[in-house]
Design a protein around this motif. Structure first.
Motif, PDB file in Angstrom:
ATOM      1  N   ILE A 451       0.824  -1.213   0.000  1.00  0.00           N
ATOM      2  CA  ILE A 451       0.000   0.000   0.000  1.00  0.00           C
ATOM      3  C   ILE A 451       0.862   1.268   0.000  1.00  0.00           C
ATOM      4  O   ILE A 451       0.350   2.370   0.185  1.00  0.00           O
ATOM      5  CB  ILE A 451      -0.980   0.016   1.188  1.00  0.00           C
ATOM      6  CG1 ILE A 451      -0.233   0.005   2.520  1.00  0.00           C
ATOM      7  CG2 ILE A 451      -1.941  -1.136   1.107  1.00  0.00           C
ATOM      8  CD1 ILE A 451      -1.157   0.192   3.723  1.00  0.00           C
ATOM      9  N   THR A 496      -5.352   4.122   2.668  1.00  0.00           N
ATOM     10  CA  THR A 496      -6.623   3.395   2.501  1.00  0.00           C
ATOM     11  C   THR A 496      -7.750   3.984   3.348  1.00  0.00           C
ATOM     12  O   THR A 496      -8.896   3.582   3.199  1.00  0.00           O
ATOM     13  CB  THR A 496      -6.513   1.879   2.784  1.00  0.00           C
ATOM     14  OG1 THR A 496      -6.391   1.652   4.185  1.00  0.00           O
ATOM     15  CG2 THR A 496      -5.350   1.243   2.048  1.00  0.00           C
ATOM     16  N   ARG A 568      -1.615   3.736  -1.735  1.00  0.00           N
ATOM     17  CA  ARG A 568      -2.978   3.281  -2.033  1.00  0.00           C
ATOM     18  C   ARG A 568      -3.987   4.181  -1.324  1.00  0.00           C
ATOM     19  O   ARG A 568      -3.919   4.392  -0.118  1.00  0.00           O
ATOM     20  CB  ARG A 568      -3.149   1.828  -1.597  1.00  0.00           C
ATOM     21  CG  ARG A 568      -4.478   1.232  -2.034  1.00  0.00           C
ATOM     22  CD  ARG A 568      -4.536  -0.253  -1.721  1.00  0.00           C
ATOM     23  NE  ARG A 568      -3.585  -0.994  -2.527  1.00  0.00           N
ATOM     24  CZ  ARG A 568      -3.799  -1.354  -3.787  1.00  0.00           C
ATOM     25  NH1 ARG A 568      -4.925  -1.018  -4.384  1.00  0.00           N
ATOM     26  NH2 ARG A 568      -2.881  -2.041  -4.453  1.00  0.00           N
ATOM     27  N   ARG A 569      -4.964   4.656  -2.102  1.00  0.00           N
ATOM     28  CA  ARG A 569      -5.969   5.564  -1.554  1.00  0.00           C
ATOM     29  C   ARG A 569      -7.097   4.822  -0.835  1.00  0.00           C
ATOM     30  O   ARG A 569      -7.647   5.299   0.148  1.00  0.00           O
ATOM     31  CB  ARG A 569      -6.594   6.397  -2.675  1.00  0.00           C
ATOM     32  CG  ARG A 569      -5.635   7.321  -3.392  1.00  0.00           C
ATOM     33  CD  ARG A 569      -6.336   8.121  -4.481  1.00  0.00           C
ATOM     34  NE  ARG A 569      -6.915   7.281  -5.519  1.00  0.00           N
ATOM     35  CZ  ARG A 569      -8.207   7.016  -5.646  1.00  0.00           C
ATOM     36  NH1 ARG A 569      -9.069   7.544  -4.800  1.00  0.00           N
ATOM     37  NH2 ARG A 569      -8.660   6.237  -6.607  1.00  0.00           N
ATOM     38  N   VAL A 572      -8.772  -2.276  -1.455  1.00  0.00           N
ATOM     39  CA  VAL A 572      -8.976  -2.897  -2.755  1.00  0.00           C
ATOM     40  C   VAL A 572     -10.458  -3.218  -2.952  1.00  0.00           C
ATOM     41  O   VAL A 572     -11.123  -3.714  -2.059  1.00  0.00           O
ATOM     42  CB  VAL A 572      -8.139  -4.183  -2.871  1.00  0.00           C
ATOM     43  CG1 VAL A 572      -8.435  -4.899  -4.175  1.00  0.00           C
ATOM     44  CG2 VAL A 572      -6.663  -3.840  -2.800  1.00  0.00           C
ATOM     45  N   ASP A 740      -6.552  -5.888  -8.861  1.00  0.00           N
ATOM     46  CA  ASP A 740      -5.353  -6.602  -8.412  1.00  0.00           C
ATOM     47  C   ASP A 740      -5.759  -8.028  -8.082  1.00  0.00           C
ATOM     48  O   ASP A 740      -6.524  -8.265  -7.137  1.00  0.00           O
ATOM     49  CB  ASP A 740      -4.766  -5.928  -7.159  1.00  0.00           C
ATOM     50  CG  ASP A 740      -4.215  -4.548  -7.477  1.00  0.00           C
ATOM     51  OD1 ASP A 740      -3.241  -4.477  -8.221  1.00  0.00           O
ATOM     52  OD2 ASP A 740      -4.786  -3.567  -6.975  1.00  0.00           O
TER      53      ASP A 740
END
Length: 783
Positions: A451, A496, A568-569, A572, A740
């Motif tokens: 991430i 995240t 990573r915002r 997933v 992903d």
């Protein structure tokens, strides 16, 4: 019937296998069927529900409350009710607690069929009256009548030593609990017409004129055959340019019946996951099919054991139709007994199934009751019993007495159907095993994805969303005194779970993590390039943002401290709410002074349990001093915990769905094993004479064992040849839903194949060895 019971008692192994298979599969089908009924009931059991619509853009339906009157005047609108869910502090007696509160027009209760059990709708209109749900009334007033009681209701104050800003309200009505309403459960119903502060502020809100205020959701009853596109255009004209909708989004009314399974983003509404529900239904039907095949397989296989009985009945005058009916009734009776036992088992496993219930199934699993359930049960018993008994009944009713006496029956039974049943069961087991392994592998892949940070161990994140920074720093000073705290830093958002957004170049959006220098290093943001170093006032964009456009065009004074590796915002597969505003979204870190930050990042020792205990004590005391609510559980938001736990929580739903698929997969394997054990037992007894003859002519035990095992391994290989291609298609379609995803997953099918071979081998080995070791003299003497 007496002869049937005697036959079952003489064949205990077969009876047990048939019964266990049917009971387990029926129990799971009962729970799944009840869940299906409950979830469909949410959208279909409201009188006049086909004319109900929620108003506003389908992606995010909302409106201003002041537009309700204009909407009500449109010819398509028969009735309209606005609502907004909230969390307010409620005081009953001497205790404060936060409760879910529904602020809504009283007409909403009539539109959605919510029953007022005490008091009346009229008593809620005007004044300071509120309603409690039945469960909240029992909880708040366990020893007295709730109707007529005075409660305090309000919001927390802000700033140091703020207090509850509360008002007195009278309980004037009790509303029936409804776990199967489209609305989320609420404890307090606060009428929008009330004189209390919260509803009054909503009524007076004016976003377009004042630039701030509160938006609401609205459900309307439209006329039969209303022209939805034409109505939507009127709605758009009414709301004007303030209406925030996606480009090309022209439908402003979502059917109430479609809302439960729609992608519409709306707070306070129960929304299910169609994939989860239909997946459960398919899994349940697969297990039921496997159990029915077991039943048909065994009944047809051992039908030779009742051949003499049926031949005798034919000689005594029963015709083919009477024997067919007899066998069908026996099958239905057997199914009925298994169904009753399945209900008991279903009730027993409901708590476990609820413990692994995904969030996409918002209503709890249960076993239905009432006349409708029993009517469906009778229909299910008749259907399953008839299907399961059809082949055995056809076979036994077709036997001629002369065929039984001459031994032709034995020669006619070639086991083709039995082999087909075993292959089908094995194929179902292979598919479910492959799906279970694929789910777990994909889940593990998601959990280990990079991430963009390399955080220190033992980082505890806490963000009280409504606190001022001065309150947070006061709390931080208290926590810093704990012996297990190594350092305290300040942060708004973590990867995240980002809290801030800002406009970027070329109409893009930047999601920003704001932190001090200490938090920057603790979180371990990875620097691709460093210019000024990490210090307050510096901005750290990811490389994709730098390549997209010139930040200085939007922020001329920005100081770029360096460039970060991608961060990573979102979790997933999480829905990106900001994609409605811009096509391009990026991540950046803004290093600032800790004085402007309202979240805590705490580096602790390895003893998490001890720290949590001390943390709870200090925060509880702090809340009691500052806002008068010494109730930690109701006062801070759920995003509180160690960093690895917060990130892992993003995958709880997938974890639970994986557990359900694994459970059904294990049951499918169990049923396949039962079928193989029963078939090997019957096959061994049927071929005992042939084995004895071959052993007389020199065959050895090892040869006979290998001969029999080979026939079962051929069935396993045929099952793999069919099941693995089917499983590969389903696994690929499942993985296509993830940006992903795992690659090179051929090993899943290889592992499933090995498991099937091993299970087949173990299932038949004992009976095969027993048959191969038969003493020829003993066996031939029986002839």
């Amino acid at each position: 019937m007496k002869s049937y019971l005697k036959f079952l008692s003489r064949n205990m192994l077969y009876t047990a296998i048939e019964a266990v298979g049917l009971i387990v599969s029926l129990a799971l089908v009962i729970v799944v069927g009840s869940s299906l009924r409950d979830q469909l009931k949410i959208a279909n059991d409201v009188p006049g529900g086909r004319n109900l619509f929620i108003l506003g853009p389908q992606s995010m339906p909302y409106m201003e409350y002041r537009d309700k009157e204009a909407l009500a005047s449109l010819p398509e609108v028969e009735a309209v009710a606005a609502f907004i869910p909230s969390q307010l502090s409620v005081k009953a007696g001497m205790e404060f607690t936060k409760m879910p509160v529904l602020i809504a027009d009283t007409q909403l209760l009539s539109l959605l069929g919510l029953e007022v059990t005490e008091g009346s709708l009229q008593s809620l209109q005007g004044g300071r009256g509120v309603a409690l749900s039945q469960s909240a009334a029992r909880r708040l007033f366990p020893f007295s009548e709730a109707l007529g009681q005075i409660i305090g209701i309000g919001t927390e104050g802000y700033g140091p030593y703020g207090e509850i800003e509360k008002e007195e309200a009278e309980v004037v009505a009790i509303i029936a609990d409804s776990d199967y309403s489209i609305l989320d459960s609420f404890d307090v119903f606060c009428p929008m017409e009330s004189n209390l502060t919260e509803p009054r502020q909503i009524r007076e809100s004016d976003i377009r004129q004042k630039g701030s205020g509160t938006i609401v959701h609205a459900i309307a009853s439209l006329t039969d055959g209303a022209d939805i596109p034409a109505f939507s255009q009127k709605f758009i004209s009414l709301m004007g340019p303030a209406l925030d909708r996606k480009e090309g989004e022209d439908i402003m009314a979502t059917a109430y019946r479609d809302l439960y399974f729609s992608p519409t983003d709306i707070s306070g509404i129960r929304q299910g996951n169609r994939l989860y529900l239909y997946g459960l239904v398919v899994l349940g039907l697969v297990l039921l099919l496997s159990a029915v095949l077991n039943y048909m397989n065994l009944c047809s296989a051992i039908s030779g054991g009742r051949a003499k009985e049926m031949a005798t009945r034919r000689l005594l005058g029963e015709d083919r139709k009477e024997i067919f009916t007899r066998i069908m009734l026996e099958s239905i009776l057997f199914t009925a007994v298994c169904y009753i036992l399945a209900i008991i088992l279903a009730r027993a496993i409901v708590p476990y199934l609820n413990s692994i219930r995904p969030g996409g199934i918002p209503v709890e699993f249960r076993v239905l009751d009432g006349p409708v359930f029993w009517l469906f049960s009778i229909a299910a018993i008749l259907l399953v019993g008839a299907v399961a008994g059809l082949l055995p009944a056809s076979m036994l009713s077709s036997f001629q007495p002369i065929e039984v006496v001459s031994g032709k029956i034995r020669r006619r039974m070639k086991m083709c159907f039995n082999k087909a049943c075993v292959i089908t069961q094995s194929v179902l087991a292979i598919v479910l095993v492959c799906m279970s392994i694929a789910l777990r592998s994909q889940l593990r892949h998601l959990e280990t994805l990079d991430i963009g940070i390399s955080p220190r161990e033992n980082l505890f994140y806490f963000h009280p969303s409504w606190y001022y920074s001065s309150d947070v720093h006061l709390l931080g000073d208290k926590l810093a005194s704990l012996p297990d705290v190594k350092s305290i830093s300040y942060v708004d958002g973590i990867p995240t779970h980002i809290r801030s957004i800002a406009p970027g170049p070329s109409e893009s959006i930047i999601q920003i993590i704001r932190c001090d220098t200490s938090a920057f290093h603790l979180l371990g943001f990875r620097e691709k390039e460093a210019f000024t170093g990490v210090k307050p006032g510096t901005f750290w964009p990811e490389e994709a943002l730098v390549n997209f456009g010139d930040l200085h065009e939007v922020y001329p004074d920005v100081v770029i401290g360096g460039i970060l590796e991608p961060v990573r915002r979102l979790p997933v597969n999480a829905e990106d709410l900001y994609s409605r505003y811009a096509e391009h979204l990026f991540t950046a870190v803004n290093v600032t002074s800790d004085a402007n930050l309202t979240g805590l990042l705490i580096e602790t020792g390895a003893d998490h349990k001890a720290f949590r205990k001390d943390f709870t004590r200090i925060v509880t005391e702090h809340y009691g001093e500052t806002i008068g609510v010494p109730d930690l559980g109701n006062s801070y938001e759920s995003q509180c915990g160690y960093l690895e736990e917060i990130i892992a929580a993003d995958y709880v739903d997938l974890h639970r769905y994986t557990s359900i698929v694994t459970l059904f997969g294990l049951v499918a394997v169990f049923l396949a094993m039962l079928g193989l054990v029963a078939m090997s037992t019957w096959f061994a007894s049927r071929n005992a004479r042939d084995i004895a003859v071959r052993k007389v002519f020199g065959s050895e035990t090892r040869e006979e064992t290998l001969r029999t095992l080979r026939s079962y391994m051929v069935l396993a290989l045929v099952s793999m040849a069919i099941g693995i291609p089917v499983a590969s298609v389903l696994v690929r379609r499942f993985l296509d839903g993830y940006a992903d995803r795992i690659t090179g997953y051929w090993w899943i099918f290889a592992l499933a194949a090995l498991l099937v071979l091993l299970i087949s081998f173990v299932s038949v080995l004992w009976q095969t060895l027993k048959a191969a070791r038969t003493n020829p003299a003993v066996e031939l003497k029986k002839e």
